[in-house]
Design a protein around this motif. Structure first.
Motif, PDB file in Angstrom:
ATOM      1  N   ASP A 120      -3.310 -53.216  35.569  1.00  0.00           N
ATOM      2  CA  ASP A 120      -4.474 -53.718  36.474  1.00  0.00           C
ATOM      3  C   ASP A 120      -5.585 -54.414  36.121  1.00  0.00           C
ATOM      4  OD1 ASP A 120      -6.137 -54.364  38.873  1.00  0.00           O
ATOM      5  OD2 ASP A 120      -6.803 -52.321  39.797  1.00  0.00           O
ATOM      6  N   GLU A 168      -3.286 -47.697  42.070  1.00  0.00           N
ATOM      7  CA  GLU A 168      -2.721 -48.798  42.158  1.00  0.00           C
ATOM      8  C   GLU A 168      -1.363 -49.271  42.076  1.00  0.00           C
ATOM      9  OE1 GLU A 168      -5.364 -50.352  42.421  1.00  0.00           O
ATOM     10  OE2 GLU A 168      -7.343 -48.898  41.874  1.00  0.00           O
ATOM     11  N   HIS A 231      -9.874 -50.321  49.026  1.00  0.00           N
ATOM     12  CA  HIS A 231     -11.154 -50.066  48.148  1.00  0.00           C
ATOM     13  C   HIS A 231     -11.981 -50.329  49.066  1.00  0.00           C
ATOM     14  CE1 HIS A 231      -7.791 -50.909  44.540  1.00  0.00           C
ATOM     15  NE2 HIS A 231      -8.664 -50.997  44.298  1.00  0.00           N
ATOM     16  N   HIS A 248     -11.209 -42.852  40.967  1.00  0.00           N
ATOM     17  CA  HIS A 248     -11.009 -43.821  41.370  1.00  0.00           C
ATOM     18  C   HIS A 248      -9.812 -43.701  42.561  1.00  0.00           C
ATOM     19  CE1 HIS A 248     -11.308 -48.429  42.364  1.00  0.00           C
ATOM     20  NE2 HIS A 248      -9.761 -48.486  41.849  1.00  0.00           N
ATOM     21  N   VAL A 252      -8.854 -44.813  46.320  1.00  0.00           N
ATOM     22  CA  VAL A 252      -8.020 -45.729  46.814  1.00  0.00           C
ATOM     23  C   VAL A 252      -6.807 -44.913  47.498  1.00  0.00           C
ATOM     24  CG1 VAL A 252      -6.439 -47.828  45.436  1.00  0.00           C
ATOM     25  CG2 VAL A 252      -9.011 -47.727  44.747  1.00  0.00           C
TER      26      VAL A 252
HETATM   27 ZN   LIG Z   1      -8.951 -50.526  41.843  1.00  0.00          ZN
END
Ligand SMILES: [Zn+2]
Ligand SMILES: NC(=O)c1ccc[n+]([C@@H]2O[C@H](COP(=O)([O-])OP(=O)(O)OC[C@H]3O[C@@H](n4cnc5c(N)ncnc54)[C@H](O)[C@@H]3O)[C@@H](O)[C@H]2O)c1
Length: 340
Positions: A120, A168, A231, A248, A252
Motif C-alpha cells: 500500500d 489490505e 476505510h 489500522h 479496515v
Molecule cells: Zn488502509
C-alpha cells in the motif's frame, strides 16, 4: 517474480522483487538511506549515509523532514543523488516527501519493510506528513522510481503489524482479484505462517490491484477512491476508540464487513458474497463486530474529509470485484452499527 510497471501520469514506477543483498544497489552519485530505529539494521552491504528517525507515527511530521534534509546536506546529496526510504509506511511516506522537496526533487527508491508498506504505502505516489491533528495534511504526489520488495524482511515483523497489512491484501482481493481471494482462502495457514512463496504471490497480486486502480484514476477519475473500501468506517472506529486501540488493519477488516452489511441492508450487495467475505475476514482472526456507540461512529464518519456535496460517500460492493460508491442514510448506518 516479474517486475510490475506502474504508469502514473508523467511518472513511471517499477516494483521489483529482490534479495536482501541487492536491495541497496545504486548508480547514483550519492545515496542516503532514511530508516527508522527498527529498520536501519537491514541496511547492509552499502556505504550510503544513514539518516535514522524514531519509529512510529509521531515521526511523520515536519520537524523530521528538516532532520532528513539536514542529514542529506551533510552527506553531500545533490540532484544527481538518490534517497532510499527503508522502513514501514511512516518511513516511506516521509522519505518520499523529503525527496520530493529536497532541492526541488531528487529521485526516491522505496524499500518497504512492513506488509502494509509493501502492498500500500510504497505504491501509488502519495507522500506526506501529518500536521496538527490532521493525517497526511501536507504532502506531494511523487512516485518512487523503484520499489524493492524483499519478502524476507517480513520474518521479524510483529504479528499485529503483519495482520494489519493482511487486511489490505484481503481488501485488494475483494476489490479486483478473484484468484487472490481463492488463494487467501485455500492457503490461509501458509499465509499466516509467512511461507515465502505464498507471501511473494499475495504481495505481487495486491500491488497489481492497487496499481490498476491508481493508474485508471488518471483516465477515469474516482476509481482510486475504491481503494478506500472499509476505510470510512475504519477511520471513524480508529478515531472514536483512540488511535492504536484497533490497528489500522483490524479497523479496515471490520469496516469492510460493515460496508457489506450496509450493502445487504440496502439490497445492493449479494448476501452470499457478503457472508463469504465475512467468513474469510474472521478466518484471519479479525473482529467483525465492535462495542461502540453507533452515533459516535456516524458523527466521526461525517467529519471524514472524503465528502462530495457535503455527504459522506461509502465504498460498497455488489459482489466480488464489483464496487461502487454511494452515500448511506443515517438510519441504515445506525441499524448496521447496532448489530453485534
Ligand atoms: Zn488502509
Ligand atoms: N502513501 C500511501 O499511499 C499510504 C498508504 C497506506 C498507509 N500509509 C501510511 O503508512 C503508515 C503506516 O505504515 P506501517 O503500518 O508500515 O507503520 P510503521 O511504518 O509505523 O511501521 C510499524 C512498526 O514496525 C516497525 N517495523 C518496520 N518494519 C519492520 C520489520 N521488518 N521488522 C520489525 N519491525 C519492523 C517499525 O519500526 C514500526 O515500529 C501511516 O502513516 C499511513 O498513513 C500511506
Amino acid at each position: 517474480m516479474e517486475p510490475i510497471t506502474i504508469k502514473l501520469g508523467p511518472y513511471t514506477s517499477t516494483v521489483v522483487f529482490t534479495q536482501h543483498e541487492s536491495a541497496f544497489e545504486s548508480d547514483a552519485a550519492e545515496t542516503v538511506i532514511v530508516a527508522d530505529e527498527n529498520t536501519v539494521r537491514f541496511a547492509v552491504g552499502t556505504d550510503a549515509a544513514r539518516i535514522v528517525i524514531p519509529s512510529g507515527e509521531i515521526s511523520k511530521a515536519l520537524p523530521t523532514v528538516e532532520r532528513i534534509v539536514d542529514g542529506a546536506l551533510e552527506a553531500g546529496l545533490a540532484r544527481d543523488g538518490e534517497m532510499i526510504g527503508l522502513g514501514g509506511g511512516v518511513v516511506c511516506d516521509i522519505a518520499a516527501f523529503a525527496a520530493s522537496v529536497y532541492m526541488r526533487g531528487v529521485p526516491v527508491v522505496l524499500v518497504p519493510t512492513t506488509l502494509l508498506a509493501m502492498v500500500d504505502a510504497a505504491v501509488g505516489g502519495k507522500t506526506g506528513v501529518n500536521h496538527r491533528e490532521y493525517k497526511n495534511m501536507i504532502g506531494t504526489f511523487y512516485p518512487a522510481r523503484e520499489v524493492r520488495i524483499v519478502p524476507e524482511f517480513l520474518a521479524s515483523l510483529p504479528e499485529r503489524e503483519f495482520r494489519s497489512g493482511l487486511a489490505e491484501v484481503i481488501k485488494a482481493a475483494l476489490l479486483d482479484d478473484a484468484e487472490l481471494f481463492a488463494t487467501l482462502r485455500l492457503r490461509r495457514d501458509d499465509v499466516l505462517a509467512r511461507e515465502p512463496a505464498v507471501l511473494e504471490y499475495i504481495i505481487a497480486r495486491a500491488i497489481e490491484v492497487k496499481a490498476r486502480f491508481v493508474e485508471q484514476d488518471f483516465t477515469e477519475t474516482g476509481r482510486r477512491a475504491f481503494l478506500n473500501l472499509g476505510h470510512t468506517f475504519a477511520h471513524a472506529l480508529e478515531s472514536v476508540t483512540g488511535f492504536g486501540t484497533w490497528s489500522h488493519g483490524e479497523a479496515v477488516a471490520w469496516g469492510i464487513a460493515k460496508a457489506h452489511e450496509a450493502g445487504v441492508a440496502l439490497g445492493v450487495t449479494d448476501r452470499g458474497y457478503a457472508a463469504e467475505a465475512r467468513e474469510m475476514i474472521e478466518a484471519y482472526g479479525f473482529e467483525t463486530s465492535a462495542a461502540v456507540d453507533p452515533d459516535r461512529i456516524i458523527e466521526a464518519a461525517a467529519a471524514d474529509k472524503k465528502k462530495k456535496d457535503g455527504r459522506v460517500r461509502f465504498i460498497l460492493q455488489r459482489a466480488l470485484c464489483d464496487t461502487f460508491s454511494s452515500p448511506i442514510e443515517t438510519d441504515v448506518l445506525r441499524a448496521v452499527l447496532s448489530e453485534r
